[in-house]
Design a protein around this motif. Structure first.
Motif, short mmCIF file in Angstrom:
data_model
loop_
_atom_site.label_atom_id
_atom_site.label_comp_id
_atom_site.label_asym_id
_atom_site.label_seq_id
_atom_site.Cartn_x
_atom_site.Cartn_y
_atom_site.Cartn_z
N VAL A 1 4.09 21.04 6.47
CA VAL A 1 2.55 20.27 6.82
C VAL A 1 3.00 18.70 6.66
N PHE A 2 3.72 18.30 5.74
CA PHE A 2 3.82 17.01 5.23
C PHE A 2 5.09 16.19 6.20
N VAL A 3 5.97 16.77 6.70
CA VAL A 3 7.32 16.31 7.31
C VAL A 3 7.41 16.74 8.60
N LYS B 1 0.95 -1.08 0.04
CA LYS B 1 0.05 0.11 -0.13
C LYS B 1 0.92 1.17 0.19
N LYS B 2 1.98 1.44 0.89
CA LYS B 2 2.82 2.35 0.86
C LYS B 2 3.42 2.55 -0.64
N PHE B 3 3.86 1.50 -1.10
CA PHE B 3 4.48 1.50 -2.30
C PHE B 3 3.69 2.15 -3.53
N ILE B 4 2.38 1.88 -3.59
CA ILE B 4 1.18 2.23 -4.39
C ILE B 4 1.18 3.49 -4.22
N PHE B 5 1.02 3.85 -2.88
CA PHE B 5 0.60 5.57 -2.44
C PHE B 5 1.91 6.22 -3.09
N SER B 6 3.21 6.01 -2.81
CA SER B 6 4.25 6.51 -3.21
C SER B 6 4.31 6.98 -4.79
N LEU B 7 4.05 5.88 -5.27
CA LEU B 7 4.01 5.84 -6.88
C LEU B 7 2.84 6.83 -7.38
N LYS C 1 7.09 14.13 -1.04
CA LYS C 1 6.32 13.30 -0.21
C LYS C 1 6.32 12.11 -0.30
N GLY C 2 6.26 11.60 -1.70
CA GLY C 2 6.33 10.31 -2.07
C GLY C 2 7.65 9.83 -2.54
#
Length: 278
Positions: A190-192, A3-9, A123-124
């Motif tokens: 915000v992200f990091v 899921k993390k891999f797909i989210f980053s992609l 972020k990705g």
């Protein structure tokens, strides 16, 4: 993990699309430049009519050799995804020109969209290569904010570009670069950025237990002594995601309205195994 891999992609592809829109919809129609490799890409487009998608692949492919040695392999992989996606999106949106009567509006709009796009890609876990790789390296080894370092490297290309795009458009390009760097820094905060709490309270045990359940991370209790009272104290220290700050503050206030709380931004926090022990 998948899921993390797909989210980053997905983030890298989405950021690449926004990046291509900023170039094709705002910068090129108003004859504005950019910084770094993108700046060279626009100059070659104005001067030699070379397709931006082709220039992007060639120039960033060379710079990725630098990143391969100095950045972790995960960042390099996602950078390849981002660079490839940018080239594809530049090709697909080549005719999406949005001609504005005021080039300042184009500079502001392009800067905001460019900063947003780079933040999404970072972020990705990727970069747009070019000067972003150099900015990430500077951030890693010197601690300078990514957006600020990126602005410096971009200006090295943007300022001399007045030879091709003219002095006025060069000034507008500098404005666009500043806006994109500002938006990038704010989005990365915000992200990091994480927040650290240091709490002094007579109800430290209750607060520590509640925060551990809410924050799902370790809590550290530090031994301390009040200088005036000479009484022993338990000082709570914990790190949380920025988005959880309000939730934790409310819980602290609920349990002990008199608690003394110090809240600070944390630029970096490393050590997953250590975090579990705290």
């Amino acid at each position: 993990m998948l899921k993390k891999f797909i989210f980053s992609l997905s983030l890298n592809v989405c950021g690449a699309f926004c990046y291509a829109l900023a170039i094709n919809c705002f910068l090129l129609p108003s004859h504005l430049g950019e910084g770094g490799v993108t700046g060279l890409m626009t100059i070659f487009y104005y001067w030699l009519k070379l397709p931006p998608s082709l220039t992007n692949l060639c120039l960033n492919g060379l710079l990725l050799f630098i990143g391969w040695k100095l950045l972790d392999k995960r960042t390099v992989f996602y950078t390849l995804v981002a660079v490839g996606s940018i080239s594809v999106c530049l090709r697909l949106t080549a005719l999406w020109h949005f001609k504005l009567h005021d080039p300042l509006v184009a500079a502001i709009s392009g800067g905001v969209l460019m900063g947003l796009a780079m933040a999404i890609i970072i972020k990705g876990h990727g970069t747009i290569a070019g000067s972003t790789i150099l900015a990430k390296i500077v951030n890693k080894f010197l601690g300078i904010k990514t957006g600020s370092a990126l602005l410096f490297f971009d200006l090295l290309v943007a300022v001399p570009s007045f030879v091709v795009i003219g002095f006025e458009n060069m000034l507008l390009t500098v404005i666009e670069l500043y806006i994109s760097a500002y938006v990038l820094n704010k989005m990365l905060e915000v992200f990091v950025v994480k927040r650290s709490f240091m709490i002094i309270s007579d109800k430290s045990a209750q607060i520590a237990c509640a925060l551990a359940k809410l924050n799902q991370t370790g809590i550290t209790l530090l031994e301390a002594t009040g200088y005036v009272s000479q009484k022993p104290k338990k000082v709570i220290y914990c790190i949380c995601e920025a988005k959880d700050t309000v939730k934790l503050m409310r819980k602290i206030e609920e349990l002990d309205p008199q608690a003394f709380v110090v809240l600070e931004d944390v630029r970096s926090a490393y050590g997953f195994e250590l975090a579990k022990l705290l």
